[in-house]
Design a protein around this motif. Sequence first.
Motif, PDB file in Angstrom:
ATOM      1  N   UNK A 198       0.837  -1.214   0.000  1.00  0.00           N
ATOM      2  CA  UNK A 198       0.000   0.000   0.000  1.00  0.00           C
ATOM      3  C   UNK A 198       0.864   1.252   0.000  1.00  0.00           C
ATOM      4  N   UNK A 199       2.027   1.194   0.660  1.00  0.00           N
ATOM      5  CA  UNK A 199       2.900   2.370   0.652  1.00  0.00           C
ATOM      6  C   UNK A 199       3.430   2.645  -0.748  1.00  0.00           C
ATOM      7  N   UNK A 200       3.855   1.586  -1.460  1.00  0.00           N
ATOM      8  CA  UNK A 200       4.396   1.776  -2.803  1.00  0.00           C
ATOM      9  C   UNK A 200       3.325   2.243  -3.781  1.00  0.00           C
ATOM     10  N   UNK A 201       2.107   1.718  -3.645  1.00  0.00           N
ATOM     11  CA  UNK A 201       1.014   2.186  -4.505  1.00  0.00           C
ATOM     12  C   UNK A 201       0.734   3.660  -4.230  1.00  0.00           C
ATOM     13  N   UNK A 202       0.669   4.038  -2.951  1.00  0.00           N
ATOM     14  CA  UNK A 202       0.436   5.442  -2.597  1.00  0.00           C
ATOM     15  C   UNK A 202       1.558   6.325  -3.118  1.00  0.00           C
ATOM     16  N   UNK A 203       2.782   5.831  -3.053  1.00  0.00           N
ATOM     17  CA  UNK A 203       3.923   6.604  -3.548  1.00  0.00           C
ATOM     18  C   UNK A 203       3.836   6.801  -5.053  1.00  0.00           C
ATOM     19  N   UNK A 204       3.488   5.745  -5.784  1.00  0.00           N
ATOM     20  CA  UNK A 204       3.352   5.844  -7.242  1.00  0.00           C
ATOM     21  C   UNK A 204       2.243   6.824  -7.607  1.00  0.00           C
ATOM     22  N   UNK A 205       1.122   6.735  -6.913  1.00  0.00           N
ATOM     23  CA  UNK A 205       0.006   7.663  -7.166  1.00  0.00           C
ATOM     24  C   UNK A 205       0.454   9.101  -6.901  1.00  0.00           C
ATOM     25  N   UNK A 206       1.203   9.299  -5.800  1.00  0.00           N
ATOM     26  CA  UNK A 206       1.700  10.643  -5.478  1.00  0.00           C
ATOM     27  C   UNK A 206       2.624  11.165  -6.571  1.00  0.00           C
ATOM     28  N   UNK A 207       3.527  10.325  -7.029  1.00  0.00           N
ATOM     29  CA  UNK A 207       4.467  10.744  -8.076  1.00  0.00           C
ATOM     30  C   UNK A 207       3.750  11.037  -9.388  1.00  0.00           C
ATOM     31  N   UNK A 208       2.705  10.269  -9.689  1.00  0.00           N
ATOM     32  CA  UNK A 208       1.915  10.524 -10.904  1.00  0.00           C
ATOM     33  C   UNK A 208       1.251  11.898 -10.808  1.00  0.00           C
ATOM     34  N   UNK A 209       0.714  12.217  -9.634  1.00  0.00           N
ATOM     35  CA  UNK A 209       0.072  13.532  -9.453  1.00  0.00           C
ATOM     36  C   UNK A 209       1.083  14.663  -9.549  1.00  0.00           C
ATOM     37  N   UNK A 210       2.271  14.450  -8.995  1.00  0.00           N
ATOM     38  CA  UNK A 210       3.329  15.463  -9.106  1.00  0.00           C
ATOM     39  C   UNK A 210       3.734  15.635 -10.561  1.00  0.00           C
ATOM     40  N   UNK A 211       3.872  14.511 -11.283  1.00  0.00           N
ATOM     41  CA  UNK A 211       4.215  14.579 -12.696  1.00  0.00           C
ATOM     42  C   UNK A 211       3.153  15.276 -13.516  1.00  0.00           C
ATOM     43  N   UNK A 212       1.892  14.985 -13.200  1.00  0.00           N
ATOM     44  CA  UNK A 212       0.797  15.637 -13.927  1.00  0.00           C
ATOM     45  C   UNK A 212       0.822  17.144 -13.701  1.00  0.00           C
ATOM     46  N   UNK A 213       1.152  17.550 -12.478  1.00  0.00           N
ATOM     47  CA  UNK A 213       1.231  18.979 -12.174  1.00  0.00           C
ATOM     48  C   UNK A 213       2.355  19.640 -12.962  1.00  0.00           C
ATOM     49  N   UNK A 214       3.484  18.945 -13.074  1.00  0.00           N
ATOM     50  CA  UNK A 214       4.613  19.488 -13.843  1.00  0.00           C
ATOM     51  C   UNK A 214       4.281  19.605 -15.327  1.00  0.00           C
ATOM     52  N   UNK A 215       3.401  18.720 -15.811  1.00  0.00           N
ATOM     53  CA  UNK A 215       3.011  18.741 -17.221  1.00  0.00           C
ATOM     54  C   UNK A 215       1.871  19.719 -17.494  1.00  0.00           C
ATOM     55  N   UNK A 216       1.414  20.401 -16.449  1.00  0.00           N
ATOM     56  CA  UNK A 216       0.385  21.417 -16.637  1.00  0.00           C
ATOM     57  C   UNK A 216      -1.034  20.962 -16.387  1.00  0.00           C
ATOM     58  N   UNK A 217      -1.204  19.726 -15.913  1.00  0.00           N
ATOM     59  CA  UNK A 217      -2.547  19.248 -15.578  1.00  0.00           C
ATOM     60  C   UNK A 217      -2.928  19.826 -14.220  1.00  0.00           C
ATOM     61  N   UNK A 218      -3.894  20.689 -14.196  1.00  0.00           N
ATOM     62  CA  UNK A 218      -4.220  21.422 -12.979  1.00  0.00           C
ATOM     63  C   UNK A 218      -5.265  20.691 -12.137  1.00  0.00           C
ATOM     64  N   UNK A 219      -5.211  20.942 -10.861  1.00  0.00           N
ATOM     65  CA  UNK A 219      -6.262  20.480  -9.950  1.00  0.00           C
ATOM     66  C   UNK A 219      -5.934  19.226  -9.181  1.00  0.00           C
TER      67      UNK A 219
END
Length: 416
Positions: free
Chosen positions: A31-52
């Motif tokens: 569960x920690x690794x899944x949460x970490x991957x989800x967090x990194x995906x959200x950070x990446x999306x923010x860097x790519x300009x996906x807002x919210x």
Amino acid sequence: MLDLIAVLVTVSAVFSYVNHRYIGLPTTIGVMLIALVVSLVMIGADLLGVEGLHDFAAHVVGRIDFNFVLMQGMLSLLLFAGAMHVNLTELAAFKWPIGIMASIGVVASTFLIGGLSYICFPLVGLEMPFIYCLLFGALISPTDPIAVLGILKSANAPRSLEVKIAGESLFNDGVAVVVFLIIAGIAAGTAEPSAGGIAILLVQEALGGVVLGLVLGWITFTALKTIDSYEIEVMLTLALVLGGYALAGKLHVSGPIAMVVAGLMIGNHGRREAMTETTRQHLDSFWTLLDELLNALLFVLIGLEVVVLTFAGEYLLASVIAIPMVLAVRFICVGLPVSVLRLAGTAFSPHAAKLLTWGGVRGGISVALALSLPDSPERSAIVAVTYVIVLFSISVQGLTIGPVVRRMVGEAEGRT
């Protein structure tokens, strides 16, 4: 608050299901690794300009006081649940190695890591006062084997190794918290920075915790003996933990140590002399379920916490230095006691120091203590470095301890 709890429980349940159904890692690690991957995906999306997406996650996670949730909520329950399932007879058989590693070992680790950090961190541009280096040493010294005990069992690890890791972790959590609070008090100017003052605080916190745990455990044990109603008996143990931990805070004694002592008392004498078989089954089911739920929540929080942390370049470089440094200090602080006690006639399984080192996983307590520091440039650095070490410890050490145990045990059996 209710909606926040609902979100966390739902996320933990979904991640636990995904891990169990599709990945198959130990629940806490998965569960920690899944949460970490989800967090990194959200950070990446923010860097790519996906807002919210990232802002929403940061808002949700930012509302959680990780230090309060763990140190004032989960920790007492987790320590009591863990202590309840430790065999006191087996623990007593290894009282010297466990006692030395959980006390002298923690203090030695604090000063070794603190001193090495003070020397090494400036090499990568991270200047930190010595007192903050000691705080880092104190908070990163306690081990948290929750994520690897199941792996040790499945890997057919020597029983003596399981008992040493479990016993040490239960007590070094409490000792490390006491050491951290003393150093934090000195840093804030509220504690006397003298050997006598430190000794008094240490005795008050640690010994006071032991005494309180014995008293509360005995009171609860006596109450359990007088009734035969598993519903009320379960409630009594829950009241022991929640009320006892709150009382420890008011008395300025170690709540973690008190809960460990009380848990050992109820899990051994209480289970054997004050409960029917029906009560034992319901009590074990209740505390096992609560333990699993809280661990899932805790490790999901660890994985999600990355969305609100700051990782400067020097913090990451310091983490690269700190990971092998922490492991080396851990090896020294368990290796020396093992060597000395072997000479004194205490039996240890082959490769005990190596296995105790690699099995000494850092976890949520280290993150919580780091987050409890007051706002400062040093806090940001300590939180980031601690977080990276914990991620490495849980993911790399936690996932490889099984193969490491099997290989080393196999080598030892091959020689015989």
